[in-house]
Design a protein around this motif. Structure first.
Motif, PDB file in Angstrom:
ATOM      1  N   LEU A  83      61.290  26.006  52.889  1.00  0.00           N
ATOM      2  CA  LEU A  83      61.038  24.891  51.960  1.00  0.00           C
ATOM      3  C   LEU A  83      60.579  25.436  50.606  1.00  0.00           C
ATOM      4  O   LEU A  83      61.081  25.025  49.558  1.00  0.00           O
ATOM      5  N   ASP A  84      59.643  26.360  50.642  1.00  0.00           N
ATOM      6  CA  ASP A  84      59.111  26.955  49.419  1.00  0.00           C
ATOM      7  C   ASP A  84      60.219  27.688  48.659  1.00  0.00           C
ATOM      8  O   ASP A  84      60.377  27.521  47.444  1.00  0.00           O
ATOM      9  N   SER A  85      60.996  28.469  49.361  1.00  0.00           N
ATOM     10  CA  SER A  85      62.086  29.228  48.749  1.00  0.00           C
ATOM     11  C   SER A  85      63.137  28.304  48.142  1.00  0.00           C
ATOM     12  O   SER A  85      63.609  28.524  47.020  1.00  0.00           O
ATOM     13  N   ARG A  86      63.521  27.267  48.870  1.00  0.00           N
ATOM     14  CA  ARG A  86      64.539  26.328  48.378  1.00  0.00           C
ATOM     15  C   ARG A  86      64.046  25.561  47.159  1.00  0.00           C
ATOM     16  O   ARG A  86      64.798  25.352  46.210  1.00  0.00           O
ATOM     17  N   LEU A  87      62.777  25.148  47.173  1.00  0.00           N
ATOM     18  CA  LEU A  87      62.248  24.423  46.014  1.00  0.00           C
ATOM     19  C   LEU A  87      62.213  25.322  44.780  1.00  0.00           C
ATOM     20  O   LEU A  87      62.526  24.873  43.671  1.00  0.00           O
ATOM     21  N   ARG A  88      61.861  26.588  44.949  1.00  0.00           N
ATOM     22  CA  ARG A  88      61.876  27.521  43.816  1.00  0.00           C
ATOM     23  C   ARG A  88      63.297  27.688  43.283  1.00  0.00           C
ATOM     24  O   ARG A  88      63.496  27.824  42.079  1.00  0.00           O
ATOM     25  N   ALA A  89      64.288  27.671  44.170  1.00  0.00           N
ATOM     26  CA  ALA A  89      65.682  27.825  43.747  1.00  0.00           C
ATOM     27  C   ALA A  89      66.237  26.545  43.111  1.00  0.00           C
ATOM     28  O   ALA A  89      67.013  26.611  42.156  1.00  0.00           O
ATOM     29  N   ILE A  90      65.838  25.398  43.626  1.00  0.00           N
ATOM     30  CA  ILE A  90      66.361  24.112  43.149  1.00  0.00           C
ATOM     31  C   ILE A  90      65.773  23.721  41.801  1.00  0.00           C
ATOM     32  O   ILE A  90      66.490  23.260  40.913  1.00  0.00           O
ATOM     33  N   LEU A  91      64.474  23.896  41.638  1.00  0.00           N
ATOM     34  CA  LEU A  91      63.787  23.407  40.441  1.00  0.00           C
ATOM     35  C   LEU A  91      63.917  24.397  39.286  1.00  0.00           C
ATOM     36  O   LEU A  91      63.864  25.605  39.495  1.00  0.00           O
ATOM     37  N   PRO A  92      64.063  23.890  38.059  1.00  0.00           N
ATOM     38  CA  PRO A  92      64.144  24.779  36.888  1.00  0.00           C
ATOM     39  C   PRO A  92      62.862  25.594  36.727  1.00  0.00           C
ATOM     40  O   PRO A  92      61.785  25.190  37.167  1.00  0.00           O
ATOM     41  N   ASP A  93      62.978  26.741  36.044  1.00  0.00           N
ATOM     42  CA  ASP A  93      61.855  27.663  35.893  1.00  0.00           C
ATOM     43  C   ASP A  93      60.562  27.088  35.326  1.00  0.00           C
ATOM     44  O   ASP A  93      59.508  27.451  35.808  1.00  0.00           O
ATOM     45  N   PRO A  94      60.571  26.229  34.319  1.00  0.00           N
ATOM     46  CA  PRO A  94      59.260  25.822  33.795  1.00  0.00           C
ATOM     47  C   PRO A  94      58.529  24.819  34.680  1.00  0.00           C
ATOM     48  O   PRO A  94      57.448  24.362  34.329  1.00  0.00           O
ATOM     49  N   SER A  96      56.582  23.558  38.185  1.00  0.00           N
ATOM     50  CA  SER A  96      55.844  23.940  39.377  1.00  0.00           C
ATOM     51  C   SER A  96      55.858  22.725  40.304  1.00  0.00           C
ATOM     52  O   SER A  96      56.178  21.618  39.873  1.00  0.00           O
ATOM     53  N   TYR A  97      55.480  22.905  41.552  1.00  0.00           N
ATOM     54  CA  TYR A  97      55.626  21.821  42.529  1.00  0.00           C
ATOM     55  C   TYR A  97      54.574  21.892  43.618  1.00  0.00           C
ATOM     56  O   TYR A  97      53.926  22.912  43.834  1.00  0.00           O
ATOM     57  N   ARG A  98      54.479  20.782  44.328  1.00  0.00           N
ATOM     58  CA  ARG A  98      53.627  20.675  45.522  1.00  0.00           C
ATOM     59  C   ARG A  98      54.346  19.714  46.467  1.00  0.00           C
ATOM     60  O   ARG A  98      54.597  18.561  46.116  1.00  0.00           O
ATOM     61  N   LEU A  99      54.721  20.197  47.641  1.00  0.00           N
ATOM     62  CA  LEU A  99      55.347  19.375  48.674  1.00  0.00           C
ATOM     63  C   LEU A  99      54.322  19.168  49.770  1.00  0.00           C
ATOM     64  O   LEU A  99      53.780  20.143  50.301  1.00  0.00           O
ATOM     65  N   ALA A 100      54.048  17.916  50.090  1.00  0.00           N
ATOM     66  CA  ALA A 100      53.030  17.606  51.098  1.00  0.00           C
ATOM     67  C   ALA A 100      53.622  16.773  52.224  1.00  0.00           C
ATOM     68  O   ALA A 100      54.346  15.808  51.989  1.00  0.00           O
ATOM     69  N   THR A 101      53.311  17.193  53.458  1.00  0.00           N
ATOM     70  CA  THR A 101      53.662  16.434  54.659  1.00  0.00           C
ATOM     71  C   THR A 101      52.371  16.245  55.447  1.00  0.00           C
ATOM     72  O   THR A 101      51.374  16.920  55.170  1.00  0.00           O
ATOM     73  N   PRO A 102      52.372  15.375  56.444  1.00  0.00           N
ATOM     74  CA  PRO A 102      51.172  15.258  57.278  1.00  0.00           C
ATOM     75  C   PRO A 102      50.856  16.556  58.034  1.00  0.00           C
ATOM     76  O   PRO A 102      49.722  16.782  58.439  1.00  0.00           O
ATOM     77  N   GLN A 103      51.851  17.437  58.180  1.00  0.00           N
ATOM     78  CA  GLN A 103      51.650  18.687  58.934  1.00  0.00           C
ATOM     79  C   GLN A 103      51.204  19.855  58.062  1.00  0.00           C
ATOM     80  O   GLN A 103      50.747  20.871  58.573  1.00  0.00           O
ATOM     81  N   GLY A 104      51.394  19.763  56.740  1.00  0.00           N
ATOM     82  CA  GLY A 104      51.024  20.859  55.854  1.00  0.00           C
ATOM     83  C   GLY A 104      51.638  20.690  54.483  1.00  0.00           C
ATOM     84  O   GLY A 104      52.247  19.662  54.180  1.00  0.00           O
ATOM     85  N   HIS A 105      51.484  21.695  53.637  1.00  0.00           N
ATOM     86  CA  HIS A 105      52.011  21.633  52.283  1.00  0.00           C
ATOM     87  C   HIS A 105      52.461  23.019  51.818  1.00  0.00           C
ATOM     88  O   HIS A 105      52.031  24.036  52.351  1.00  0.00           O
ATOM     89  N   VAL A 106      53.338  23.008  50.826  1.00  0.00           N
ATOM     90  CA  VAL A 106      53.773  24.233  50.161  1.00  0.00           C
ATOM     91  C   VAL A 106      53.701  24.001  48.662  1.00  0.00           C
ATOM     92  O   VAL A 106      53.741  22.871  48.193  1.00  0.00           O
ATOM     93  N   GLY A 107      53.585  25.075  47.913  1.00  0.00           N
ATOM     94  CA  GLY A 107      53.531  24.976  46.467  1.00  0.00           C
ATOM     95  C   GLY A 107      52.104  25.096  45.953  1.00  0.00           C
ATOM     96  O   GLY A 107      51.175  25.376  46.709  1.00  0.00           O
ATOM     97  N   GLN A 108      51.975  24.898  44.662  1.00  0.00           N
ATOM     98  CA  GLN A 108      50.696  25.044  43.976  1.00  0.00           C
ATOM     99  C   GLN A 108      49.874  23.761  44.069  1.00  0.00           C
ATOM    100  O   GLN A 108      50.441  22.674  44.128  1.00  0.00           O
ATOM    101  N   PRO A 109      48.544  23.868  44.029  1.00  0.00           N
ATOM    102  CA  PRO A 109      47.719  22.651  43.948  1.00  0.00           C
ATOM    103  C   PRO A 109      48.042  21.904  42.649  1.00  0.00           C
ATOM    104  O   PRO A 109      48.307  22.530  41.625  1.00  0.00           O
TER     105      PRO A 109
END
Length: 135
Positions: A83-94, A96-109
């Motif tokens: 998930l983290d790798s795909r979001l870095r590839a999908i989103l443009p460079d400038p 940042s992101y935070r993906l949250a699920t009830p089970q956990g999260h990835v990305g920056q606060p």
């Protein structure tokens, strides 16, 4: 009957109430978040990224990457790196992101005080939320 009490003039009370009313309305407009073109663009970007993740097959089992990440904490751990790798590839460079699920999260606060776009995706009773913002 003569009263020794002083009375406040009614027009003075009305003016005071009017001033407080105008200040309250002005502060209400000043403090409400405003939907800007930048925020709308970030919302679309977040929605598009979630759509891509929802269309991809998972690392583990499940109909898609998001549904698999929602199944359990261990399933989220299986999907988290991808998930983290795909979001870095999908989103443009400038961005940042935070993906949250009830089970956990990835990305920056999420930082406070800067415009952020958001999108949610619900699958099998699990809501996944993605926030994106400019770095």
């Amino acid at each position: 009957m003569h009263s020794d009490r002083a009375q406040l003039a009614t027009p003075l009370i009305e003016v005071t109430v009017g001033i407080f009313l105008i200040l309250a309305v002005a502060l209400g407009f000043a403090l409400l978040p405003v939907e800007t073109e930048e925020t709308a663009t970030l919302d679309r970007t977040a929605s598009d990224a979630l759509s891509v993740l929802a269309a991809e097959p998972p690392e583990g089992t499940g109909p898609n990457r998001i549904a698999a990440a929602c199944r359990s904490e261990s399933a989220f751990e299986t999907e988290a790196d991808e998930l983290d790798s795909r979001l870095r590839a999908i989103l443009p460079d400038p961005l940042s992101y935070r993906l949250a699920t009830p089970q956990g999260h990835v990305g920056q606060p999420r930082p406070s005080g800067i415009p952020a776009g958001t999108a949610s995706f619900t699958t099998d009773g699990c809501t996944v939320t993605l926030w994106v913002w400019y770095v």
